[in-house]
Design a protein around this motif. Sequence first.
Motif, PDB file in Angstrom:
ATOM      1  N   PRO A 134       0.828  -1.207   0.000  1.00 32.14           N
ATOM      2  CA  PRO A 134       0.000   0.000   0.000  1.00 32.14           C
ATOM      3  C   PRO A 134       0.863   1.258   0.000  1.00 32.14           C
ATOM      4  O   PRO A 134       2.003   1.257   0.480  1.00 32.14           O
ATOM      5  N   GLU A 135       0.278   2.348  -0.499  1.00 31.78           N
ATOM      6  CA  GLU A 135       1.029   3.592  -0.638  1.00 31.78           C
ATOM      7  C   GLU A 135       1.535   4.114   0.699  1.00 31.78           C
ATOM      8  O   GLU A 135       2.642   4.632   0.799  1.00 31.78           O
ATOM      9  N   ASP A 136       0.731   3.991   1.779  1.00 29.14           N
ATOM     10  CA  ASP A 136       1.174   4.514   3.073  1.00 29.14           C
ATOM     11  C   ASP A 136       2.361   3.720   3.617  1.00 29.14           C
ATOM     12  O   ASP A 136       3.296   4.294   4.184  1.00 29.14           O
ATOM     13  N   ILE A 137       2.361   2.396   3.406  1.00 30.16           N
ATOM     14  CA  ILE A 137       3.506   1.589   3.833  1.00 30.16           C
ATOM     15  C   ILE A 137       4.733   1.959   3.012  1.00 30.16           C
ATOM     16  O   ILE A 137       5.850   2.068   3.534  1.00 30.16           O
ATOM     17  N   SER A 138       4.537   2.160   1.716  1.00 31.87           N
ATOM     18  CA  SER A 138       5.635   2.571   0.845  1.00 31.87           C
ATOM     19  C   SER A 138       6.226   3.900   1.301  1.00 31.87           C
ATOM     20  O   SER A 138       7.449   4.097   1.282  1.00 31.87           O
ATOM     21  N   ALA A 139       5.355   4.821   1.744  1.00 35.01           N
ATOM     22  CA  ALA A 139       5.833   6.124   2.197  1.00 35.01           C
ATOM     23  C   ALA A 139       6.721   5.976   3.438  1.00 35.01           C
ATOM     24  O   ALA A 139       7.801   6.586   3.516  1.00 35.01           O
ATOM     25  N   TYR A 140       6.293   5.162   4.393  1.00 33.79           N
ATOM     26  CA  TYR A 140       7.102   4.992   5.603  1.00 33.79           C
ATOM     27  C   TYR A 140       8.401   4.248   5.303  1.00 33.79           C
ATOM     28  O   TYR A 140       9.430   4.496   5.945  1.00 33.79           O
ATOM     29  N   SER A 167       7.231  -4.054  -8.562  1.00 41.04           N
ATOM     30  CA  SER A 167       6.678  -5.408  -8.469  1.00 41.04           C
ATOM     31  C   SER A 167       5.349  -5.431  -7.724  1.00 41.04           C
ATOM     32  O   SER A 167       4.516  -6.315  -7.959  1.00 41.04           O
ATOM     33  N   MET A 168       5.129  -4.438  -6.829  1.00 43.48           N
ATOM     34  CA  MET A 168       3.905  -4.384  -6.039  1.00 43.48           C
ATOM     35  C   MET A 168       2.855  -3.448  -6.627  1.00 43.48           C
ATOM     36  O   MET A 168       1.779  -3.276  -6.053  1.00 43.48           O
ATOM     37  N   GLY A 169       3.183  -2.828  -7.758  1.00 39.86           N
ATOM     38  CA  GLY A 169       2.222  -1.949  -8.409  1.00 39.86           C
ATOM     39  C   GLY A 169       2.152  -0.546  -7.860  1.00 39.86           C
ATOM     40  O   GLY A 169       1.266   0.237  -8.230  1.00 39.86           O
ATOM     41  N   VAL A 170       3.079  -0.180  -6.979  1.00 35.08           N
ATOM     42  CA  VAL A 170       3.095   1.181  -6.439  1.00 35.08           C
ATOM     43  C   VAL A 170       3.662   2.155  -7.464  1.00 35.08           C
ATOM     44  O   VAL A 170       3.296   3.322  -7.496  1.00 35.08           O
ATOM     45  N   LEU A 171       4.577   1.681  -8.313  1.00 32.56           N
ATOM     46  CA  LEU A 171       5.121   2.446  -9.426  1.00 32.56           C
ATOM     47  C   LEU A 171       4.785   1.721 -10.726  1.00 32.56           C
ATOM     48  O   LEU A 171       4.700   0.485 -10.733  1.00 32.56           O
ATOM     49  N   PRO A 172       4.615   2.459 -11.819  1.00 32.17           N
ATOM     50  CA  PRO A 172       4.479   1.791 -13.117  1.00 32.17           C
ATOM     51  C   PRO A 172       5.667   0.869 -13.348  1.00 32.17           C
ATOM     52  O   PRO A 172       6.815   1.256 -13.104  1.00 32.17           O
ATOM     53  N   SER A 173       5.399  -0.354 -13.792  1.00 30.60           N
ATOM     54  CA  SER A 173       6.443  -1.381 -13.825  1.00 30.60           C
ATOM     55  C   SER A 173       7.640  -0.986 -14.681  1.00 30.60           C
ATOM     56  O   SER A 173       8.795  -1.166 -14.251  1.00 30.60           O
ATOM     57  N   GLU A 174       7.401  -0.441 -15.887  1.00 31.64           N
ATOM     58  CA  GLU A 174       8.531  -0.111 -16.762  1.00 31.64           C
ATOM     59  C   GLU A 174       9.432   0.932 -16.120  1.00 31.64           C
ATOM     60  O   GLU A 174      10.662   0.801 -16.112  1.00 31.64           O
ATOM     61  N   VAL A 231      17.420  12.317 -15.995  1.00 31.65           N
ATOM     62  CA  VAL A 231      16.433  11.599 -16.808  1.00 31.65           C
ATOM     63  C   VAL A 231      15.241  11.173 -15.963  1.00 31.65           C
ATOM     64  O   VAL A 231      14.085  11.316 -16.373  1.00 31.65           O
ATOM     65  N   VAL A 232      15.505  10.669 -14.755  1.00 26.02           N
ATOM     66  CA  VAL A 232      14.416  10.230 -13.891  1.00 26.02           C
ATOM     67  C   VAL A 232      13.530  11.409 -13.498  1.00 26.02           C
ATOM     68  O   VAL A 232      12.294  11.322 -13.542  1.00 26.02           O
ATOM     69  N   ALA A 233      14.138  12.534 -13.123  1.00 24.05           N
ATOM     70  CA  ALA A 233      13.356  13.715 -12.733  1.00 24.05           C
ATOM     71  C   ALA A 233      12.493  14.204 -13.890  1.00 24.05           C
ATOM     72  O   ALA A 233      11.319  14.558 -13.701  1.00 24.05           O
ATOM     73  N   SER A 234      13.050  14.220 -15.090  1.00 20.15           N
ATOM     74  CA  SER A 234      12.306  14.684 -16.262  1.00 20.15           C
ATOM     75  C   SER A 234      11.170  13.726 -16.609  1.00 20.15           C
ATOM     76  O   SER A 234      10.037  14.152 -16.876  1.00 20.15           O
ATOM     77  N   THR A 235      11.455  12.419 -16.591  1.00 21.21           N
ATOM     78  CA  THR A 235      10.429  11.422 -16.910  1.00 21.21           C
ATOM     79  C   THR A 235       9.300  11.454 -15.889  1.00 21.21           C
ATOM     80  O   THR A 235       8.113  11.413 -16.238  1.00 21.21           O
ATOM     81  N   LEU A 236       9.677  11.534 -14.617  1.00 19.30           N
ATOM     82  CA  LEU A 236       8.696  11.573 -13.545  1.00 19.30           C
ATOM     83  C   LEU A 236       7.764  12.777 -13.698  1.00 19.30           C
ATOM     84  O   LEU A 236       6.540  12.664 -13.559  1.00 19.30           O
ATOM     85  N   SER A 237       8.345  13.939 -14.008  1.00 14.74           N
ATOM     86  CA  SER A 237       7.568  15.178 -14.080  1.00 14.74           C
ATOM     87  C   SER A 237       6.734  15.274 -15.352  1.00 14.74           C
ATOM     88  O   SER A 237       5.553  15.653 -15.306  1.00 14.74           O
ATOM     89  N   HIS A 272       2.053  13.647  -4.877  1.00 16.17           N
ATOM     90  CA  HIS A 272       2.263  13.297  -3.470  1.00 16.17           C
ATOM     91  C   HIS A 272       2.634  11.825  -3.309  1.00 16.17           C
ATOM     92  O   HIS A 272       2.513  11.259  -2.221  1.00 16.17           O
ATOM     93  N   HIS A 273       3.115  11.226  -4.381  1.00 17.22           N
ATOM     94  CA  HIS A 273       3.548   9.824  -4.344  1.00 17.22           C
ATOM     95  C   HIS A 273       4.771   9.675  -3.433  1.00 17.22           C
ATOM     96  O   HIS A 273       5.554  10.618  -3.232  1.00 17.22           O
ATOM     97  N   SER A 274       4.949   8.484  -2.885  1.00 21.82           N
ATOM     98  CA  SER A 274       6.087   8.235  -1.986  1.00 21.82           C
ATOM     99  C   SER A 274       7.428   8.450  -2.683  1.00 21.82           C
ATOM    100  O   SER A 274       8.446   8.659  -2.028  1.00 21.82           O
ATOM    101  N   MET A 275       7.446   8.399  -4.017  1.00 22.54           N
ATOM    102  CA  MET A 275       8.664   8.660  -4.773  1.00 22.54           C
ATOM    103  C   MET A 275       9.236  10.036  -4.451  1.00 22.54           C
ATOM    104  O   MET A 275      10.449  10.267  -4.555  1.00 22.54           O
ATOM    105  N   MET A 276       8.367  10.965  -4.032  1.00 24.68           N
ATOM    106  CA  MET A 276       8.815  12.339  -3.780  1.00 24.68           C
ATOM    107  C   MET A 276       9.740  12.435  -2.571  1.00 24.68           C
ATOM    108  O   MET A 276      10.469  13.415  -2.421  1.00 24.68           O
ATOM    109  N   TYR A 277       9.726  11.410  -1.712  1.00 24.11           N
ATOM    110  CA  TYR A 277      10.680  11.390  -0.604  1.00 24.11           C
ATOM    111  C   TYR A 277      12.110  11.249  -1.119  1.00 24.11           C
ATOM    112  O   TYR A 277      13.053  11.675  -0.443  1.00 24.11           O
ATOM    113  N   ALA A 278      12.269  10.640  -2.290  1.00 23.40           N
ATOM    114  CA  ALA A 278      13.592  10.551  -2.907  1.00 23.40           C
ATOM    115  C   ALA A 278      13.890  11.780  -3.756  1.00 23.40           C
ATOM    116  O   ALA A 278      15.018  12.276  -3.774  1.00 23.40           O
TER     117      ALA A 278
END
Length: 224
Positions: free
Chosen positions: A2-8, A119-126, A172-178, A188-194
């Motif tokens: 779940p997204e909240d577990i991913s965030a922590y 693998s858990m579907g929290v991020l798009p797989s590719e 590249v990651v920052a540009s693709t993400l944005s 507000h995805h947990s990815m933003m912690y990185a």
Amino acid sequence: MPEDISAYFMIGLDIMMIVYTLWIISIGKSAKPQLGMAAGMLAWLALLHFGLSTKSIFPENISGITFLGIVFAAVGAVGALLFGIAPVRRLLLDLSQEQLLLLQGIRVFFGANFLTQASMGVLPSEFGILDGWTHISAGFLGLVAAFTLAKGANGLRRAWFANMFGLMDILVVASTLSLILLPSITPHHSMMYAVFLPAPLWLWFHLVSIWKLMQAQNTREALA
């Protein structure tokens, strides 16, 4: 996951990154400046968590271009703090190439987490798989370059490659993400912690390392 577990989990990785960064920086240095840096990074992590958990830090419908501009502004703000605070600037510029490259090593854990999220579907797989492997590669290359430099085994070329690979990975990651993924994962995805804590620091560590490589090259050419 779940997204909240991913965030922590991401918060835990950020704390691990802070501890690891301060440990590398403190090798052979006084502990006093690092305590201030620790307080500053932990305070920013707390503010970031509040903004992301309450979904109040960004508008939900923010455009990709605007978000990318905010990412670059955050990178600039981190640079201003690193170089604007005299003790921190001295500490950063006094780091050896080995230390600067070792600082990238923690990225292997973030890469492993992105693979897990994919693998858990929290991020798009590719995206998660690609980002996970490039982060793992960037961290590994940094560790290899640091080791070869420490052993005097022609590590300069490896240092150049590690820095350029790691820098391009972040950009590249920052540009693709944005510009591509933001509508599907939300700002507000947990990815933003990185994105808003480790990534700007890694980028500046790369830039300082590259600057030092250029300085060393100029010195060798002057002596030739």
